[in-house]
Enzyme design. Structure first.
Site, short mmCIF file in Angstrom:
data_model
loop_
_atom_site.label_atom_id
_atom_site.label_comp_id
_atom_site.label_asym_id
_atom_site.label_seq_id
_atom_site.Cartn_x
_atom_site.Cartn_y
_atom_site.Cartn_z
N LYS A 16 0.82 -1.21 0.00
CA LYS A 16 0.00 0.00 0.00
C LYS A 16 0.86 1.26 0.00
O LYS A 16 0.34 2.37 -0.02
CB LYS A 16 -0.89 0.02 1.25
CG LYS A 16 -1.93 -1.08 1.31
CD LYS A 16 -2.83 -0.87 2.53
CE LYS A 16 -3.70 -2.06 2.84
NZ LYS A 16 -4.62 -2.40 1.76
N LYS A 66 15.10 -6.32 4.56
CA LYS A 66 15.48 -5.30 5.55
C LYS A 66 16.89 -5.52 6.11
O LYS A 66 17.57 -4.55 6.46
CB LYS A 66 14.46 -5.25 6.69
CG LYS A 66 13.10 -4.70 6.24
CD LYS A 66 12.15 -4.55 7.40
CE LYS A 66 10.76 -4.19 6.91
NZ LYS A 66 9.83 -3.89 8.01
N ASP A 102 10.02 1.86 11.53
CA ASP A 102 8.93 0.97 11.97
C ASP A 102 8.55 1.22 13.44
O ASP A 102 7.37 1.30 13.78
CB ASP A 102 9.33 -0.50 11.81
CG ASP A 102 9.33 -0.95 10.36
OD1 ASP A 102 8.52 -0.41 9.58
OD2 ASP A 102 10.12 -1.83 10.01
N GLY A 239 -2.32 -3.23 12.66
CA GLY A 239 -1.13 -2.45 12.35
C GLY A 239 -1.25 -1.51 11.17
O GLY A 239 -0.23 -1.01 10.69
#
Ligand code: ATR
Length: 271
Positions: A16, A66, A102, A239
């Protein structure tokens, strides 16, 4: 030409982030583009090199890259160092900065959007993978009474909690050791929801009016959130807000402007 940004992951079609950053750019009048890039599993660095060579200014990095993004970054922010992972890259004049937004995204969603008080709170963090490690420092920065990391495999909880022992009141245990303990905020950073399960948790861990947070999104009321509701939690959220807030932190790092996340979160919830 607009400044180019992208998100890289594998898979990436579901992301998204382009929608979120396009909304931020419209709202703040920033001239930028933001695309999805499917990173080959054996070609992360080469793909990022090519994006930079093509004038790219920054990237978001999602699973499974990551850790590779961390290694790719010659310079990293303290919060990226603490997380051991990078989800945001900024490229300027030949230099590369790795950041991790995050944890700030989670803390901002809890405190700004959901009205949860972290200062003085007893926080239970479930899980001991990368998702959990990434949020410990930002949670400690809000001065909670404690952050207890509890994991199905207790040794992993002990290992990640020990990394933060000089940063605040953090401790570790196994899920079974939680019996008799009560917490004001319970964050599920396990991947249990992927398999439709909840961590094997004694319902007593939810103090009266506790807030339950499922870090995953898009799965409706997960088994963990149902457990929390049945146990008398006072509030709960998935979340999606963390996703929008971590994006806003990345946008701030890139553009120097903090977007208003409220309308963007409302748009995604509406969709
Ligand atoms: P991530 O990087 O997303 O955190 P990960 O490193 O694979 O993913 O970690 C997943 C976490 O979810 C682990 O803490 C795992 O517990 P173990 O360390 O015992 O494997 C936890 N987890 C996954 N499924 C779970 C389940 N059904 N119940 C409890 N914990 C679960």
């Amino acid at each position: 030409m607009s400044d180019r940004y992208a998100v890289i992951g594998n898979p990436i079609a579901h992301s998204k982030s382009p929608e979120i950053h396009a909304a931020f750019a419209r709202q703040t009048g920033q001239d930028m583009s933001y695309e999805r890039i499917l990173g080959p599993l054996d070609g992360f660095a080469a793909t990022v090199d090519a994006f930079r060579a093509g004038g790219g200014r920054g990237m978001n990095v999602t699973l499974p890259f990551k850790l590779q993004a961390f290694a790719y970054s010659p310079r990293r922010t303290p919060r990226a160092e603490a997380a051991g992972a990078v989800n945001t890259l900024r490229f300027d004049d030949g230099s590369i900065l790795g950041d991790n937004t995050d944890g700030a995204g989670l803390a901002n969603d809890l405190t700004r959007n959901l009205g949860v008080h972290l200062a003085g709170a007893r926080i239970l963090l479930l899980g001991a993978g990368g998702a959990a490690q990434g949020v410990i420092l930002p949670l400690l920065e809000h001065k909670p009474a404690c952050v207890v990391v509890a994991n199905r495999t207790p040794e992993k909880a002990v290992s990640i909690a020990s990394m933060f022992r000089n940063c605040g009141p953090v401790s570790a245990c196994g899920l079974a050791d939680l019996r008799g303990q009560r917490y004001d905020v319970v964050v599920n950073a396990t991947s249990a929801a992927i398999g439709g399960a909840a961590p094997d948790l004694c319902p007593d861990v939810f103090a009266d009016g506790a807030f339950a947070y499922e870090m995953m999104y898009g799965k409706g009321e997960t088994a963990f959130l149902s457990l929390a509701r049945d146990a008398g939690a006072g509030g709960w959220a998935d979340g999606l807000g963390m996703l929008v807030e971590q994006a806003a932190e990345s946008f701030l790092l890139w553009r120097g402007v903090r977007p208003d996340t409220g309308p963007v979160l409302a748009m995604l919830r509406g969709a």
